[in-house]
Design an enzyme around this catalytic site. Structure first.
Site, PDB file in Angstrom:
ATOM      1  CB  THR A 410      -0.922  -0.045   1.238  1.00  0.00           C
ATOM      2  OG1 THR A 410      -1.745  -1.196   1.139  1.00  0.00           O
ATOM      3  CG2 THR A 410      -1.812   1.167   1.370  1.00  0.00           C
ATOM      4  CD  GLU A 430      -4.003  -7.244   1.569  1.00  0.00           C
ATOM      5  OE1 GLU A 430      -3.851  -6.455   2.527  1.00  0.00           O
ATOM      6  OE2 GLU A 430      -3.507  -8.365   1.570  1.00  0.00           O
ATOM      7  CG  ASP A 450      -7.772  -6.645   3.115  1.00  0.00           C
ATOM      8  OD1 ASP A 450      -6.819  -7.382   3.417  1.00  0.00           O
ATOM      9  OD2 ASP A 450      -7.648  -5.414   2.951  1.00  0.00           O
TER      10      ASP A 450
END
Ligand code: GLU
Length: 594
Positions: A410, A430, A450
């Protein structure tokens, strides 16, 4: 209990801080060299950046340069962020890009209005709650789920940038693509951090396109400084520059994305209709107070804003010192209270936060002063160990917690333009290098990991379980700060954010404590060693002076874990009518302006 123990670390800031700690009689025994923090770029001391009118802070100097070029020809903060992001997708491919998603907070100074935009990836229509379970109903091994077509969500970045540009852009869309196209065609030098991540990654080299781009014939990562030319990325950018985001969500690029996901060894089920149907959303920002300031950050499907505001609200209610500690006891108490506040916030995050279009979100209840009073009363002199979630007003009791594990791939961009408009955008694929599937010069995300792998918990559906069209819960916390109240018409005080998976919430809250409570400048606040708890062990940045407080914290019942804690916080603050910027010394970012 300790997972690891070391003495004082090498990084300059730590050494200075440690020197200060020694001078304050915190004890200097057992100093020994520590390895560089994880995350591959080591510790690069950064000086506070100064500017008068405009500034960009991002994870790579070439991306910052692109954003500044755009500001210098009259571009808005959003224009600059788009140019910055397109270069990040090229030079920092491990972290963000066209194949991923993002959240963006925007401040319109003239209208005195904050808006937040959601470009989070969504699950394909074919996705079902048991997506990440094996034939026996057990969660898939994490890497099998990540390096797979199943983890790829519909990328949301471009639709979100398109929406933000339509609202807040000043320059033509196509003009924002020029710096990234040029760099992709001419090449950019391989950075030490990218080289190190490429060398250490077992999976990326299995993708033929990524292998050809980043590795030599023998399978070794291309060397630091080697020019990486990415004509496929340049061609994708040219199409999107000419035809808008539609060129990505339909046509040949969309067909290539779907084909790559479906052709993977562990195929996914992404369909052309998923891409065609994706919508970025404007959502109400989540705002709340800290001291005399007002903070606005991202709400659900991100847990980031609520988590940061809860931690700060709990600290205000638990006797946390609002002056920088100056004795060993004060530091130890500060670390204790911060970790306990984190436990409570992360317990609520795990239980309640999910996509608001699927699960009612008790946002007001979680931030209500009476609820925070009740939660703060749970903090004592000893660690509570593992915190239970609370029951905020409006909470839908049918939902259970999940069992998510989030990695770190990220990036964060902050911009302030000459009109005083500002933005904070956290952007992600991610995991590092996402799903390790490369299409047309960019990498596809693995954001669907996630979601909770377990769709239910003790017979109740997990709030964050996979469902068709749903967006997975995030921890990203792009944040804007306003005030202080005492100054009439005080506008923007800060824009900041960080990568770091779930630890983002702790990293952002730490930088806010550093600036808004302890009076540090933005660079010093970012450089401050990382610490906190995500409702597991109490985490302390390995090699930092905080390690010295391990014994005292253990005596209070903390289970300690000493880890690299590689934040990547970037931020800009207004100060005395000018701008100051900071970039994380743990990564390769910079802040620059005019
Ligand atoms: N996927 C994570 C999230 O959205 C971010 C991962 C990272 O920070 O590296 O919260």
């Amino acid at each position: 209990m300790r997972e690891a123990k070391g003495g004082c670390g090498r990084p300059l800031f730590f050494r200075l801080l440690y020197g200060l700690a020694c001078a304050l009689s915190l004890g200097c025994g057992s100093a020994q060299a520590q390895p560089d923090p994880e995350g591959a770029s080591g510790w690069q001391p950064k000086a506070l950046a100064h500017a008068q009118r405009q500034m960009v802070a991002a994870a790579h100097p070439l991306a910052v340069e692109a954003g500044l070029q755009i500001l210098r020809v009259g571009g808005s903060a959003v224009d600059a962020a788009i140019a910055t992001q397109l270069v990040l997708g090229l030079v920092e491919p491990q972290s963000s890009g066209l194949g991923g998603g993002a959240f963006l907070l925007h401040w319109d100074a003239a209208q005195a209005r904050v808006r937040s935009y959601d470009g989070r990836e969504s699950a394909p229509a074919a996705a079902r709650p048991g997506r990440f379970l094996d034939a026996l109903g057990r969660p898939l091994p994490y890497h099998e789920a990540v390096v797979s077509g199943l983890s790829v969500g519909v990328p949301g970045l471009l639709r979100m940038l398109e929406l933000a540009h339509a609202r807040h852009g000043r320059l033509a869309w196509a003009a924002l693509f020029a710096p990234a196209i040029r760099l992709a065609e001419d090449g950019f030098p391989m950075s030490p951090r990218l080289h190190r991540l490429l060398s250490g990654d077992r999976h990326l080299r299995e993708d033929p396109a990524a292998r050809a781009l980043y590795y030599d014939a023998a399978g070794g990562a291309r060397t630091v400084g080697e020019r990486i030319v990415n004509p496929a990325y340049a061609a994708s950018l040219r199409e999107i520059a000419a035809r808008g985001a539609d060129a990505f969500y339909g046509g040949q690029i969309a067909r290539d994305i779907v084909a790559a996901v479906r052709a993977h060894l562990r195929p996914g089920d992404l369909a052309l209709a998923d891409l065609a149907g994706y919508r970025a959303r404007e959502r109400a920002p989540v705002c709340g107070p800290f001291r005399a300031y007002r903070l606005c950050s991202m709400g659900p499907p991100s847990a980031g804003g609520i988590g940061v505001l809860q931690i700060l609200g709990l600290l205000e209610r638990s006797g946390f010192a609002m002056a920088m500690p100056d004795s060993a006891q004060d530091w130890e108490r500060a670390l204790h209270l911060y970790a306990e506040a984190g436990r409570l916030a992360y317990a609520d995050r795990a239980r309640w936060i999910a996509d608001p279009d699927f699960v009612p979100q008790p946002v007001e209840g979680l931030l209500a002063p009476a609820y925070l009073d009740e939660r703060a009363a749970l903090i004592g002199e000893r660690s509570m160990g593992w915190a239970r979630p609370g029951t905020p007003r409006g909470a839908p009791l049918a939902w259970g917690p999940g069992g998510e594990s989030e990695a770190a791939g990220t990036s964060h961009v902050s911009v302030v333009d000459t009109r005083g408009d500002a933005l904070a955008m956290t952007s992600t694929i991610e995991s590092q290098f996402g799903s390790r599937i490369m299409v047309r010069g960019f990498l596809l995300n693995n954001q669907l990991t996630d979601f909770s792998f377990n769709p239910e918990f003790e017979g109740r559906p997990a709030a964050n379980r996979v469902e068709p069209g749903k967006r997975p819960r995030s921890s990203m916390a792009p944040t804007l700060v306003f005030g202080p109240e005492a100054v009439p018409a005080a506008g923007l005080r800060l824009t900041l954010g960080s990568p770091g998976g779930p630890a983002i919430i702790n990293y952002v809250a730490k930088a806010l404590v550093g600036t808004l409570a302890w009076g540090l400048d933005i660079q010093a606040a970012i450089s401050l060693p990382n610490f906190g708890s995500a409702n597991g062990p109490t985490l302390i940045e390995r090699g930092s002076p905080w390690e010295e407080h391990g014994d005292a914290l253990a005596a209070r019942g903390h289970i300690l874990s000493f880890r690299p804690l590689t934040s990547g916080t970037q931020g800009i603050e207004t100060h005395a009518g000018a701008l100051r910027g900071g970039a994380d010394p743990r990564r390769e970012g910079v802040a620059r302006g005019d």
